[in-house]
Each structure stands twice: as structure tokens, then as C-alpha cells.
Write an enzyme that holds these catalytic residues in place. Structure first.
Site, short mmCIF file in Angstrom:
data_model
loop_
_atom_site.label_atom_id
_atom_site.label_comp_id
_atom_site.label_asym_id
_atom_site.label_seq_id
_atom_site.Cartn_x
_atom_site.Cartn_y
_atom_site.Cartn_z
N SER A 1 12.41 5.39 -1.35
CA SER A 1 11.31 4.45 -1.10
C SER A 1 10.78 4.63 0.32
CB SER A 1 11.79 3.02 -1.37
OG SER A 1 10.72 2.12 -1.42
N ASP B 1 6.48 3.01 -12.44
CA ASP B 1 7.01 2.45 -11.20
C ASP B 1 5.92 1.55 -10.62
OD1 ASP B 1 7.93 1.87 -8.64
OD2 ASP B 1 8.48 3.92 -8.14
N HIS C 1 11.75 1.51 -9.83
CA HIS C 1 11.65 2.06 -8.49
C HIS C 1 12.99 2.55 -7.94
CE1 HIS C 1 9.49 2.71 -4.78
NE2 HIS C 1 10.28 1.91 -4.09
#
Length: 268
Positions: free
Chosen positions: A95, A217, A245
Site C-alpha cells: 500500500s 480493490d 487491498h
């Protein structure tokens, strides 16, 4: 202060081979990699750590001015690499930490020799022709909700971020991880994460790079993966047969397999 203690650094896996550094994202800690870790450990030394303010890091070392920008988190990563004297390491960033890896690779080119970006996003806010997945108003509302009731926000948002509603235990794990973070620290990290714009930084990447995205996502839609792939010259884009995610939790075998393939063939 010892960097290893400050960041709760743990070294595991093989005693020889190319080192792999696993870097967690917002609201998480190194425990998020526990399902991928044994799948990579046989062939590579693994380095795991917690950002200052996360997990079992030394919370007394947290400084708002340092961690109000991604540079502060990149410094944590670089300092861990320096303390362990890593060379040509592969940084696997989840991320927001995909962008932290980009900054660290530019700051420590001899120590970081390849990047794996897991569900990256250089910019969460839509702008002109760029689609990050959120309007400016969406992000303002998200941050206002987080800042007014962090625990309530965590309980509501973590299952959405995780996806996989048929596997509620995954959403519960992410909720617990979010809730374990000090709310004041989480507020700063959230603003740093969701208001950052690292699109220009992608142009600095010169090391082999693997981009992993999921089929679905809500945080980093596939348009973002395509953007990052186009911006990083020579990068490889792999779409995992996964939802949400956090594929290192929802699809650890597929995540590890893609990383292993990259390390064996395309990371030089």
C-alpha cells in the site's frame, strides 16, 4: 537509541541469498506478512520491522514532524537497511509503503536493488485525467470520520478495505490491527497516506520493479496499477486472482508465488 529496538526489527529465513525487506502499510505492523513469510523464508533472508508508531516499535521515538510526510517513513526503512548493512535488497512494500520504497530506493541506491509494490497508489485523490479512486470530498470525509471516532472508523472501514466479505475473519483481523494503533499516531499517518502525491517520485525509479494488484480493490483500483506500471520504466505488472487491498492475507500463496517468480527471473 538502537535502530533494531526502535523499529522492532526481526531477521529470519535463509542465512544466505538476496535479502528481502517486508514493509507494512497504514494501520498495520509486520504481523501482516506472517502468511507470506514462510513461503519466502526458505530461499531468502527476510527482514521485518515496524514503523515507529506501529506494532511493537518504541513509541517514545515517534515525532509528529518526522512522520507527517512519507520521507519520515522512508528514513525508517533506510536506517534499518543501514543498520543491517543490507546490499541489493528487495523491498516489498504494501500500500502506502510501496511509495516509501520508492523514496528509500532513491535515497539508498546501493542498499535497495529492486522493488515489489503490493497494491500501490501514488495518489488517492482523482485529479484531471488521473483516477486515484477518491474525490477530494471523499478523502476529506474519510479523514474527518477517522479523526472524530478512530475506533468506529476502524470497525467500519477495515472490512471494506480488506474485501472478501465471505471471509469475515480477515476484516476482523484488520480491524484489530487498526484499533491497536494509537489514535493520535494513526491520525497523522492517515493524513500522510491519503493526502500524499508521489506521482513524480515514480519517475525516479531505476531498479527492477514488480507491481502487484488485485482483481478488485476499492483502495487502489486497477487504473492505478496501470498508471504505476506506465510510470515506472521496465516494470512488470501482475494482476492477482484476489479481492481486496491486502493480498498478503487473503491470497498469500499467489502473492508469494509472484514475488518468487520476480526474484528468480526479473529482479536484476
Amino acid at each position: 537509541m538502537s535502530i533494531l529496538r526502535r523499529n522492532n526489527v526481526r531477521v529470519t529465513g535463509a542465512t544466505t541469498g538476496r535479502p528481502v525487506v517486508l514493509v507494512h502499510g497504514f494501520g498495520c505492523d509486520q504481523n501482516m506478512w506472517r502468511l507470506v513469510e514462510p513461503l519466502l523464508a526458505e530461499d531468502h533472508p527476510l527482514v521485518l520491522f515496524d514503523y515507529v508508531g506501529a506494532g511493537r516499535s518504541d513509541l517514545s521515538a515517534w515525532q509528529e514532524d518526522r512522520y507527517s510526510s512519507l520521507d519520515g517513513y522512508a528514513r525508517d526503512l533506510v536506517e534499518v537497511c543501514e543498520e543491517l548493512d543490507l546490499r541489493d535488497a528487495v523491498v516489498v512494500g504494501h500500500s502506502v509503503s510501496a511509495m516509501t520504497g520508492v523514496l528509500a530506493a532513491a535515497a539508498a541506491p546501493g542498499r535497495i536493488g529492486a522493488l515489489v509494490m503490493v497494491c500501490p497508489s501514488p495518489r488517492y485523490i482523482d485529479e484531471d485525467d488521473y483516477r486515484g479512486g477518491f474525490s477530494a470530498e471523499d478523502i476529506d470525509e474519510l479523514l474527518e470520520s477517522l479523526e472524530s471516532n478512530y475506533l468506529g472508523w476502524s470497525a467500519a472501514m477495515a472490512p471494506v478495505i480488506m474485501g472478501n466479505p465471505d471471509r469475515p475473519e480477515l476484516g476482523e483481523e484488520l480491524t484489530n490491527s487498526f484499533c491497536a494503533t494509537d489514535p493520535d499516531i494513526a491520525r497523522v499517518f492517515a493524513r500522510t497516506t491519503f493526502l500524499s502525491d508521489s506521482r513524480k517520485d515514480l519517475e525516479t525509479v531505476t531498479v527492477p520493479t514488480l507491481i502487484l494488484e488485485c482483481e478488485q480493490d476499492v483502495i487502489a483500483p486497477r487504473e492505478v496499477g496501470a498508471y504505476v506500471h506506465a510510470a515506472v520504466q521496465g516494470s512488470e505488472l501482475v494482476t492477482l486472482d484476489a479481492v481486496g487491498h491486502c493480498p498478503q492475507l487473503s491470497a498469500p500463496e499467489a502473492t508469494a508465488s509472484a514475488i518468487r517468480s520476480f526474484l528468480s527471473s526479473g529482479a536484476r
